[in-house]
Scaffold this active site. Structure first.
Site, mmCIF file in Angstrom:
data_model
loop_
_atom_site.group_PDB
_atom_site.id
_atom_site.type_symbol
_atom_site.label_atom_id
_atom_site.label_comp_id
_atom_site.label_asym_id
_atom_site.label_seq_id
_atom_site.Cartn_x
_atom_site.Cartn_y
_atom_site.Cartn_z
ATOM 1 N N SER A 121 0.845 -1.203 0.000
ATOM 2 C CA SER A 121 0.000 0.000 0.000
ATOM 3 C C SER A 121 0.872 1.242 0.000
ATOM 4 C CB SER A 121 -0.898 0.026 1.240
ATOM 5 O OG SER A 121 -1.723 -1.106 1.241
ATOM 6 N N GLU A 157 0.205 -4.086 15.174
ATOM 7 C CA GLU A 157 -0.884 -4.011 14.216
ATOM 8 C C GLU A 157 -2.120 -4.722 14.761
ATOM 9 O OE1 GLU A 157 -1.465 -4.755 9.475
ATOM 10 O OE2 GLU A 157 -0.378 -6.266 10.600
#
Lengths: 395, 377
Positions: free
Chosen positions: A164, A247
């Site tokens: 990304s 995360e």
């Protein structure tokens, strides 16, 4: 048990809300109307994060010496909630803030912290994550992108995928194989790669939504200074697990899910389905209530974790289910919206007669991507059963 | 903002778990399965000694004066141990009814005795229509000079055979919410007869209660005549929270039993816990249970402190836990394989309790529709 906020927190929330009202990008400066790779969008996104940082609303829980405020998690949670409620644009530097930053604070050298962290905060440098490869998805530790140590440099060859923001990132935190002969978890290193290094090619990948949100990144003899190694040589798996931990345990703010649910209820009230508003159909009412129940459960579940974190307790298995439950819930909300809209469901943004500007169909696809990305639902279930319930590894 | 338990609350849970492991192991549950009333006065007395039967009762009436959240934590442990008996009906519902609607004489008469475990109460409200809304309350109580004359039938009354007093929802006039009254009827009153309804879940015995010209004095009226629904609505919320808490504990225990079993059972030369098919089932169960726990805590807290959201919160918890408990026990039985289907294995205690809890005091569909109404969909 006390669900009221302290006076100080209430005052703080009001401050944030007032600040956002004054400073949120105006309609003509909106970020969301631009395509992800549009340079104008990148610039506006960076400016927005910088502005937020100057106001003191970014990475508040980081140590003071690295640009944070040593604030308790409640403060950042309040900011995040208000950002979502104001429908503010997401932070372009999110992976630097949530993944690289905490890893460097934990495993980096003093020099690395001083060099990189300030620009992570201000979005002057954008980071992307170089983990997945075409042959290494769920089995991430099998990655083969090779970094050979030649003198004082790593020579990197291979390919990363699903990266990304790579098209406009300045840096990549990257897992590379430094010892091909060692067992797979013990031959990996965690290095920082300047995306302008000769030998790096970025190629956009178009998703099913039609956007090119992520990329393939190719390395052809890209040379990276040895000083860009984080942690010990060949110990990258442990370093990476520190970030994976961050995360997975990011307090999934459920505010966004709550907003989606509110929008779904609005849609069900306003859209006619088989001759009456969907919200008057007994079956749709059942489905809406089921989703609302699950949304509320995740809301209070996140309050519980927030409380645990504030008291220095580990949320344990409770946090392990966040990713699995949260992403599937978001997707299910979109799926019901499509069911309500029926023939109108597939209409795209800008189409004649489109409802909610095509957001639901777009999000229906996008949220399925989130079910897969960052550890698929199936991998999450392995983690929950192995680490949470103590069941043995398979195979 | 503190969405957590106090030290005292954590201690209450720990001591309850220890107590029940000692006093109500599954062998004890199994023994009660075949007892005529499915009830142990001995266990009830011991729980009273722990202060549990008087947990909600104000200190002035001999109780501990604790909150619904405390009670929910205790009920979670009782659900874990699948404790047989009328505890929820006596120590939660009848107790709350007295606290909210009782006259000072009624409180003085009943609360200390309920708290000490000397007396047991139950709640008679369902009829053959199986409705739990106001319109379903049709048992006639005709006004007389000194009180009421009650004739008709109540169904599915829990543990009526061991109860001393039946909190009975009757219709004194009108229809709908108006005209419902609550009567505290002594089980020994002439004209009142009970019949056992044979039931799969032997930890939750239910009875048909027949009232044939039962004479009830005025002093038996709880609260104001014709305004019983207000109290009853509160009791239905309490029941939803209580059963959700019981279900949470039972679901958690079922998951643990199933996971433990798969770790020791070997097939194809390996523990079956190493098969992803079973690991993912277990992960799904944990993913159901963990967020659901927060709903139970919230619903109990809302019952205590957030009156405007108490009903919605109770329905959220009941809807979710009804579904989760049934699904979890189904999966837990399957993870046990053939042995889980036998009478000899304990798993069926929880499997059956889950179904009882699912349908009692409003099933999933009932509470979802109620949520829809309260949310104004």
């Amino acid at each position: 048990m006390d669900l009221t906020y302290s006076k100080e927190d209430e005052t703080f929330r009001k401050e944030v809300r007032a600040w956002l009202k004054k400073n949120l990008p105006k309609k003509d400066k909106a970020i969301s109307d631009l395509m992800p790779h549009d340079p104008e969008r990148v610039k506006r996104s960076k400016d927005w994060q910088h502005k937020l940082f100057d106001a003191g609303y970014v990475a508040m829980n980081w140590p003071k010496e690295y640009g944070g405020q040593d604030a308790d998690v409640m403060r950042q949670t309040i900011v995040n909630e208000e950002l979502t409620l104001a429908r503010a644009p997401g932070l372009v530097g999110a992976s630097g803030l949530t993944m690289l930053g905490p890893t460097l604070i934990q495993c980096g050298t003093e020099e690395q912290k001083r060099r990189y962290l300030p620009k992570v905060l201000t979005a002057d440098e954008i980071w992307c994550q170089g983990y997945s490869e075409p042959g290494s998805g769920s089995d991430l530790a099998s990655l083969t992108t090779r970094a050979e140590l030649v003198g004082d440099e790593f020579v990197v060859n291979g390919q990363k995928v699903w990266t990304s923001n790579a098209q406009f990132s300045d840096w990549m935190f990257c897992l590379v194989r430094t010892d091909p002969d060692a067992p797979k978890h013990r031959g990996i290193s965690y290095i920082l790669i300047d995306m302008r290094t000769p030998g790096i090619t970025v190629r956009p990948l178009v998703q099913m939504t039609g956007d090119a949100g992520f990329n393939e990144v190719f390395f052809d003899n890209a040379r990276v200074p040895r000083a860009n190694l984080v942690g010990e040589l060949h110990q990258g798996w442990m370093v990476a697990n520190a970030t994976l931990f961050h995360e997975r345990n990011m307090l999934g703010s459920t505010t966004r899910t709550q907003l989606m649910m509110q929008n779904l209820i609005r849609l069900a009230r306003s859209h006619q389905r088989y001759g009456k508003p969907a919200a008057e159909d007994p079956l749709m009412r059942q489905k809406l209530s089921d989703l609302l129940t699950r949304v509320e459960a995740m809301k209070y579940h996140s309050y519980r974790q927030l409380t645990d974190v504030m008291h220095g307790r580990s949320p344990g298995i409770g946090a392990m289910v966040n990713k699995l439950v949260g992403t599937e819930l978001n997707h299910d909300i979109c799926a019901l919206a499509l069911e309500i809209m029926n023939s109108y469901a597939p209409l795209k943004k800008g189409a004649v007669r489109v409802i909610d500007n095509g957001t639901w169909a777009y999000e229906f696809m996008f949220t399925l991507g989130l079910v897969i990305g960052g550890g698929t639902s199936q991998i999450q279930k392995n983690i929950i059963s192995e680490r949470g319930l103590g069941m043995p590894k398979s195979g | 903002m503190d969405f957590g338990l106090s030290e005292e609350q954590e201690m209450l849970q720990r001591s309850a778990r220890d107590f029940l492991a000692r006093e109500c192991p599954s062998t004890f549950v199994r023994a009660l399965y075949t007892e005529p009333d499915g009830f142990s006065r001995e266990l009830h007395r011991k729980m009273a000694e722990q202060g549990w039967t008087g947990l909600l009762v104000p200190e002035a009436h001999g109780g501990l004066g604790l909150s619904m959240l405390d009670m929910a934590l205790l009920l979670e442990e009782m659900g874990r141990a699948v404790v047989p008996g009328p505890f929820i009906f006596s120590s939660v519902l009848v107790t709350l009814a007295l606290m909210h609607g009782g006259s000072s004489a009624q409180k003085k008469t009943w609360l200390p005795r309920l708290a000490s475990g000397e007396a047991i109460g139950t709640f008679a409200f369902l009829e053959d229509t199986d409705r739990i809304d106001a319109a379903g309350m049709t048992l006639k109580a005709k006004k007389t000079r000194d009180g009421y004359l009650v004739s008709g039938t109540k169904l599915f009354v829990p543990f009526a055979a061991v109860a001393d007093v039946l909190l009975t929802a009757v219709r004194t006039s009108g229809r709908g919410e108006e005209g419902i009254s609550l009567l505290l009827i002594d089980r020994a009153t002439p004209g009142l007869s009970i019949k056992s309804l044979d039931i799969f879940d032997q930890t939750r015995r239910v009875y048909e209660v027949e009232f044939s010209n039962v004479v009830v004095t005025k002093s038996a009226l709880l609260g104001t005549e014709g305004e019983g629904w207000k109290i009853m609505a509160r009791l239905l919320d309490a029941a939803a929270v209580a059963l959700a808490a019981d279900s949470l504990g039972g679901a958690q225990k079922s998951l643990e039993m199933a996971v433990d079993y798969t770790k020791v059972r070997t097939q194809f030369n390996r523990p079956i816990a190493s098969f992803q098919a079973l690991k993912h089932l277990a992960a799904d169960m944990a993913s159901d249970i963990e967020p659901a726990r927060a709903l139970v805590w919230y619903a109990a807290h809302a019952f205590d402190a957030l009156p405007r959201d108490a009903s919605r919160a109770a329905s959220l918890a009941k809807a979710r836990l009804s579904e989760v408990y049934s699904r979890t026990t189904n999966r837990a039985v399957q993870m046990h394989g053939g042995i889980g289907f036998t009478w000899e294995h304990d798993m069926h205690f929880w499997f059956k309790r889950a179904k009882w809890n699912e349908f009692a005091f409003g099933d999933v569909a009932f509470h979802r529709e109620r949520i829809a109404q309260l949310e104004g969909f």
